[in-house]
Design an enzyme around this catalytic site. Structure first.
Site, PDB file in Angstrom:
ATOM      1  CB  ALA A  85      -0.832   0.067   1.254  1.00 52.91           C
ATOM      2  NE  ARG A 144     -23.010 -11.721  13.649  1.00 49.23           N
ATOM      3  CZ  ARG A 144     -21.856 -12.413  13.417  1.00 49.23           C
ATOM      4  NH1 ARG A 144     -22.624 -13.304  13.130  1.00 49.23           N
ATOM      5  NH2 ARG A 144     -21.780 -11.845  12.453  1.00 49.23           N
ATOM      6  N   GLY A 159     -12.503 -17.029  -5.382  1.00 49.25           N
ATOM      7  CA  GLY A 159     -12.027 -17.090  -3.775  1.00 49.25           C
ATOM      8  C   GLY A 159     -10.432 -15.957  -4.104  1.00 49.25           C
ATOM      9  CB  ILE A 176      -8.193 -17.663  -9.154  1.00 47.96           C
ATOM     10  CG1 ILE A 176      -8.625 -19.348  -8.694  1.00 47.96           C
ATOM     11  CG2 ILE A 176      -8.313 -17.844 -10.514  1.00 47.96           C
ATOM     12  CD1 ILE A 176      -9.685 -20.056  -9.022  1.00 47.96           C
ATOM     13  CE  LYS A 195     -18.383 -17.240  -6.986  1.00 46.86           C
ATOM     14  NZ  LYS A 195     -18.126 -18.595  -6.589  1.00 46.86           N
ATOM     15  N   GLY A 210     -13.812 -19.975   0.561  1.00 48.41           N
ATOM     16  CA  GLY A 210     -12.981 -20.639   2.227  1.00 48.41           C
ATOM     17  C   GLY A 210     -12.355 -18.984   2.531  1.00 48.41           C
TER      18      GLY A 210
END
Length: 397
Positions: free
Chosen positions: A31, A44, A129, A131, A200, A297
């Protein structure tokens, strides 16, 4: 040092917090300055979390804080997430998201708002994900005309079909196993009915063909109807069944669809199994480029979101954005017009199948299957005539 916020502290949101806290030096290098997490927005409380002191419940705190320059949207859906992302962009804050529904449905509008406010909307984690396919399409292929993009875009259905292909199990049995393992949600509708893959492939089509392809235009077939008979016949034919999202151009028009396909052994995607995803891009001057990796994931997706956050901070005055144009349905042609071989399963007599489809007939358990000659969907229906088709889907040659 720039300040960051996370909206939503579920699977991906908590992963984003972990990645930000776990790799501060690398993120600062990417960055060109430090990125410090200041807020986590959720309805929550998380008293046991190491980030409990950063939890807030009022979005306005993030919206009004001038120190916060980049926000990770991890809420999901296209209602509250849409409102909060829009307001962040209007407050001159860049946003990174993995929300494929939001980008597929509202991406064109939100990209315009980002442009008007001199900030970035980034969504690498929305497809594939871990990739890096979004950056690849927007940067590596920027000088090439893309002809087609397709792939295995949903980890849940790929796991289910892999287990059915390899073990001969029933769909419902494998679905329960996927839910136990955390690969499938309690309500698996978006995955197994192809809705997730539809969103997608729309995003990939938007980027590949610079046109806004609405999910409402895309014919979508999931995997609920898949049976052990289909996977057994596929194996006998030397093939595997995969759910694909596919988009391609024909002249000035584009199509997209989601459906199961038969993949012959030795062909691209045949060996992409389990929870892995893969995207194939065909471009003039390059041919097929194949990208594979973990399709879902916590940490693969979170890593993609954090990479986008770092990129947005680094290019704070350059507005890193994907771009595509508004389009109406006149740019879209019906995927049923595409010619291909078909896998067909039926309870008809083998001699009827042979007569109708002129191909080698495979038989088992009172049913039979055949691979047809190349034809489009209308020709398939006409050729089948009165033969009851228990299953029919394309072969990806």
């Amino acid at each position: 040092m720039t300040k960051a916020a996370i909206m939503g502290y579920g699977t991906v949101g908590s992963g984003v917090a972990e990645v930000l806290a776990g790799n501060p030096e690398k993120i600062a290098w990417s960055a060109r300055q430090g990125v410090e997490l200041k807020y986590i927005l959720d309805v929550r409380d998380f008293p046991e979390s190491p980030f409990a002191d950063k939890i807030i419940h009022d979005f306005a705190v993030i919206e009004s804080d001038p120190e916060v320059s980049v926000v990770a949207e991890c809420i999901g859906g296209a209602t509250i997430a849409y409102e909060y992302v829009r307001r962040c962009l209007e407050a001159h804050k860049s946003v990174a998201t993995s929300n494929k529904e939001l980008i597929a449905e509202k991406g064109l509008e939100l990209l315009g708002i980002a442009r008007d406010n001199g900030v970035s909307l980034m969504f690498e984690g929305a497809v594939g994900g871990g990739i890096p396919i979004i950056r690849t399409l927007t940067q590596y292929f920027s000088g090439n005309k893309i002809n087609e993009v397709f792939g295995i875009l949903n980890a849940t259905t790929n796991y289910i079909l892999t287990q059915m292909n390899e073990c001969g199990l029933e769909f419902g049995e494998v679905l329960k196993d996927a839910q136990r393992r955390g690969y499938a949600e309690a309500d698996p509708t978006a995955d197994v009915d192809g809705i997730d893959a539809c969103r997608k492939i729309c995003i990939l089509a938007d980027l590949s063909f610079s046109r806004n392809i609405s999910p409402a235009w895309v014919k979508t077939t999931g995997v609920r109807s898949m049976t052990p008979a289909d996977t057994a016949f596929a194996e006998e034919m030397g093939c595997a069944i995969k759910l694909l999202g596919r988009s391609l151009r024909r002249g000035d028009k584009v199509t997209a669809y989601v459906a199961p396909h038969l993949i012959p052994r030795g062909k691209v995607l045949y060996d992409v199994n389990g929870v892995m995803n893969a995207v194939v891009v065909n471009a003039e001057g390059i041919g097929d480029c194949i990208f594979t990796g973990a399709g879902a994931g916590k940490l693969p997706t979170a890593s993609a979101v954090v990479a986008d956050m770092a990129d947005a901070v680094r290019h704070a005055y350059e507005e890193k954005r994907a771009i595509w144009e508004s389009a109406d349905e006149s740019v879209f042609f019906d995927s049923d017009e595409l010619v291909s071989r078909w896998y067909v399963r039926s309870s008809a007599a083998p001699v009827e199948m042979q007569r109708a489809f002129d191909g080698a007939v495979y038989t088992a358990g009172g049913e039979c299957a055949v691979l047809t000659q190349p034809m489009d969907a209308r020709q398939l229906a006409e050729t089948a005539g009165r033969i009851p088709l228990l299953s029919a889907f394309r072969v990806l040659d």
